[in-house]
Design a protein around this motif. Sequence first.
Motif, PDB file in Angstrom:
ATOM      1  N   PHE A 290       0.831  -1.200   0.000  1.00 29.58           N
ATOM      2  CA  PHE A 290       0.000   0.000   0.000  1.00 29.58           C
ATOM      3  C   PHE A 290       0.868   1.253   0.000  1.00 29.58           C
ATOM      4  N   ASP A 291       1.945   1.134  -0.785  1.00 29.17           N
ATOM      5  CA  ASP A 291       2.830   2.284  -0.893  1.00 29.17           C
ATOM      6  C   ASP A 291       2.359   3.122  -2.083  1.00 29.17           C
ATOM      7  N   TYR A 292       1.217   3.743  -1.840  1.00 33.55           N
ATOM      8  CA  TYR A 292       0.572   4.458  -2.945  1.00 33.55           C
ATOM      9  C   TYR A 292       1.311   5.751  -3.308  1.00 33.55           C
ATOM     10  N   ASP A 293       2.164   6.229  -2.355  1.00 33.51           N
ATOM     11  CA  ASP A 293       2.848   7.482  -2.637  1.00 33.51           C
ATOM     12  C   ASP A 293       3.925   7.307  -3.704  1.00 33.51           C
ATOM     13  N   SER A 294       4.450   6.093  -3.802  1.00 29.73           N
ATOM     14  CA  SER A 294       5.494   5.857  -4.817  1.00 29.73           C
ATOM     15  C   SER A 294       4.937   5.559  -6.208  1.00 29.73           C
ATOM     16  N   LEU A 295       3.632   5.376  -6.219  1.00 29.26           N
ATOM     17  CA  LEU A 295       3.039   4.983  -7.520  1.00 29.26           C
ATOM     18  C   LEU A 295       3.218   6.072  -8.592  1.00 29.26           C
ATOM     19  N   PRO A 296       3.090   7.381  -8.296  1.00 27.88           N
ATOM     20  CA  PRO A 296       3.264   8.371  -9.352  1.00 27.88           C
ATOM     21  C   PRO A 296       4.652   8.335  -9.952  1.00 27.88           C
ATOM     22  N   SER A 297       5.651   8.088  -9.118  1.00 30.13           N
ATOM     23  CA  SER A 297       6.985   8.011  -9.704  1.00 30.13           C
ATOM     24  C   SER A 297       7.130   6.822 -10.620  1.00 30.13           C
ATOM     25  N   TRP A 298       6.494   5.714 -10.161  1.00 32.79           N
ATOM     26  CA  TRP A 298       6.473   4.547 -11.055  1.00 32.79           C
ATOM     27  C   TRP A 298       5.767   4.905 -12.377  1.00 32.79           C
ATOM     28  N   ALA A 299       4.702   5.630 -12.300  1.00 27.90           N
ATOM     29  CA  ALA A 299       3.963   5.994 -13.520  1.00 27.90           C
ATOM     30  C   ALA A 299       4.801   6.880 -14.426  1.00 27.90           C
TER      31      ALA A 299
END
Length: 808
Positions: A75-84
Amino acid sequence: MQEKNKRLCMRAYLGKSIHRKFMALMLLTLLVVNVPLLAIYVGVMKRSLNDEFNDRNNALLTTNAASLEKPLWDFDYDSLPSWADTMLLEKNICEVRIYDHRETLLVSVESATQDHWYSHGDHSVLSTIVEREVDGKIVKVGRLQLHFDHFGITETIWSVVLKSLLLMSISIGAILLAALFFNRYWIDRPIFRLMKAIAATQATGRKHLVEFTEDDEIARVSASFNDMQNKLESESLRIKRAYKRLTDWHNNTPALLYSLDSHGVIRAVSDFWLAETGYGKAEVIGRRFSDFIPEQHLAEYFNKPDTRGLKAGEFAEVTCAFRKQDGTIIDILIRETIDSDSLTGEQMTLAVMTDFTSMRKAKDALRVLAETDSLTGLMNREGVANVIRLGVEEASATGSSMGLLFLDMDRFKWVNDNLGHGAGDELLQLVSNRVSGLTQENEFVGRFGGDEFAVVVKGENAVDRVVELAEAIQQALGETHCIRGHDFKVAVSIGIAIYPDHAKSASELIKSADVAMYHRKNSGRNGYTLYDQKLGQHAGQFLEIEQLINQALANDWFELHLQPIIDIQEDRMTGLEALLRLNHPENGLMPPQQIIETAEKSTQILDIGDRVIDLAIEHLATFQTIPLLKDCYLTVNLSAAQFLPGLPAKLATKLMQHGLPPEKLVLEITETVLMQEIEHLGEIFDAISALGCRFALDDFGTGYSSLSYLNEFPVSILKIDRSFVRMMADAESHPVRAQKTQTLLQGIVAMTHELNLDVVIEGVETEEDAERVHDLAADMAQGYYYSRPVPIDQFIEDARWASGAMAG
């Protein structure tokens, strides 16, 4: 319509050059072949790129989904934008969407080129479930959705297409250049040489050969063209020589040759035609032939037969006049035939005209000479006959009358015999001058023959004029005339006939006048007789007998009867007279006198005379086989008309054919024969006498009984007319005349014996007649007392029987 015009223009442009057609065909062929190949290549390339793109995208989707497993699980949703953002670094990813396991959108990041791919709408979307294995179970932790932009692949495809088109264009251009070079060098250049030779041949009409070094199809065509040129040149030379020869023949032939078109316009004339007529070629070509015909002769020319109806080998003739260049009018004969141009089918007339002017003048001169009597200068028989014929035609056309007078001089023979032929000629000239001096305009005088003259009278008063002229002629000739110291008057018998009262044709008019003239002679002479119906009936009887004679000649109805001539001193048969009889199959024997008189007035007497001679000589040959007849001679009666120059040769031939001695044949004539004006009569008598045949003078004592004939002509036998025997037998009624007759006969017999001639007395019909004749010391006698005329076949049969009886 514009599209149609474009196609027509394109077809016209290509149709003018094989080179253009070849290049267009090459270009079309390359396009037809390469364009489909290019399309196939692009399609295959596009599919291959799409497949490669899809595989790459799927790999990116799988890899990125694996990288998101842990952040989503933790649930590390904060890192998802960088992944995107990291994912968007990929060239073809234009949008990234990350969902949790509940499909709640966690991240949605778009590329900076979003507006571009949205504008052309060429993109695709891939998504995949992000899973994690927990305790041996696969648990969904989220979903990754990637949006891919296709613009890159499209650019790649178009780059490939453009490169392919460039390569194809280069290839096509190279091929076209190579084809152009090949076409120019190996096709166009030989064809241009061939075309140049053809154009030069057409322009100059002379041979132009094509040069070639190859051995291909065009070279063979060029070789064939050269052969054709050589053959055409040879044929052209042959045609030129033939044409020149034909032209020379046409121009140098001594004939006036020309040709006309269907309108009668002159299309060609020979040089000889120009030389003879004096015209130049420019003066006649293109003009109607009728322009050279004098106006008064145009009807003759235009009345010529139509040549269009002629068949092959036929020609039409016309005679007319022609005007030469110097104005001279000549008479020409034109012969025309039809011909047609084998190329155009146009009909034309081939003609030759003959100048017969000199021939006509000579003919006219000969006609005048032929129609002129040399002694009197008048027209002769032929000339008079022509005048009568033309006069009848004119009278028939105008409804007028025409008269004809026939004049015959009475006792003209006496003048010739006693005063000489010179005096007779002077008398004929005197008569011609006197009669000519009495004629007026439209009256013509001619000598019809011998001592016969004819006068033709034309005009409205011809009927009255002929009688007036006949009386004037008699009065003028009845005056005393002196010829060679002798004074005498000329008596003439005149017969008159009128057209159309007495005849329907010229020949009938001549016959009617002749009938009237002979009727005048038989009625006392020295006068004139106008033809009437009774004389016509007599002429009808004459015609009937004439037709009967023709039938007898055609059907062999003539036969000979024989009457013995007896040697009264030795009482034996010494000769036979052949008497002609017409034995009609229905009417029996016809009166001989009427038959002979009719035949002597026509030419039938010649045919009858030939028949008598043939039969007589044929049977005379039979006599030689019969003892009773072997030593007998045979007499044959001859007419004056038979004394022609060919008579001696005819007799010699017949006698030779049967091997007969000529002295067996005796030709019996009357004093009338000796009185006729027969040309070369003395020579004919001498020739027959030299042949060996003898002559007997019949009916002596009637007529003139001129003793000069016995001295002038070679007569061997004198036959005294039967009238003397009758007068001696009539002693009771006329004793003085009977005694004188007996004394006269005794003198004739004595004189005849002194001349070494034999005497035959005719008409012995009774025993008393025979005794009187015996007392006269005559040689021979003939008559019914001894025998009537017997048919020759019967006579020969009886003679054979008698000869057999005598021999037994």
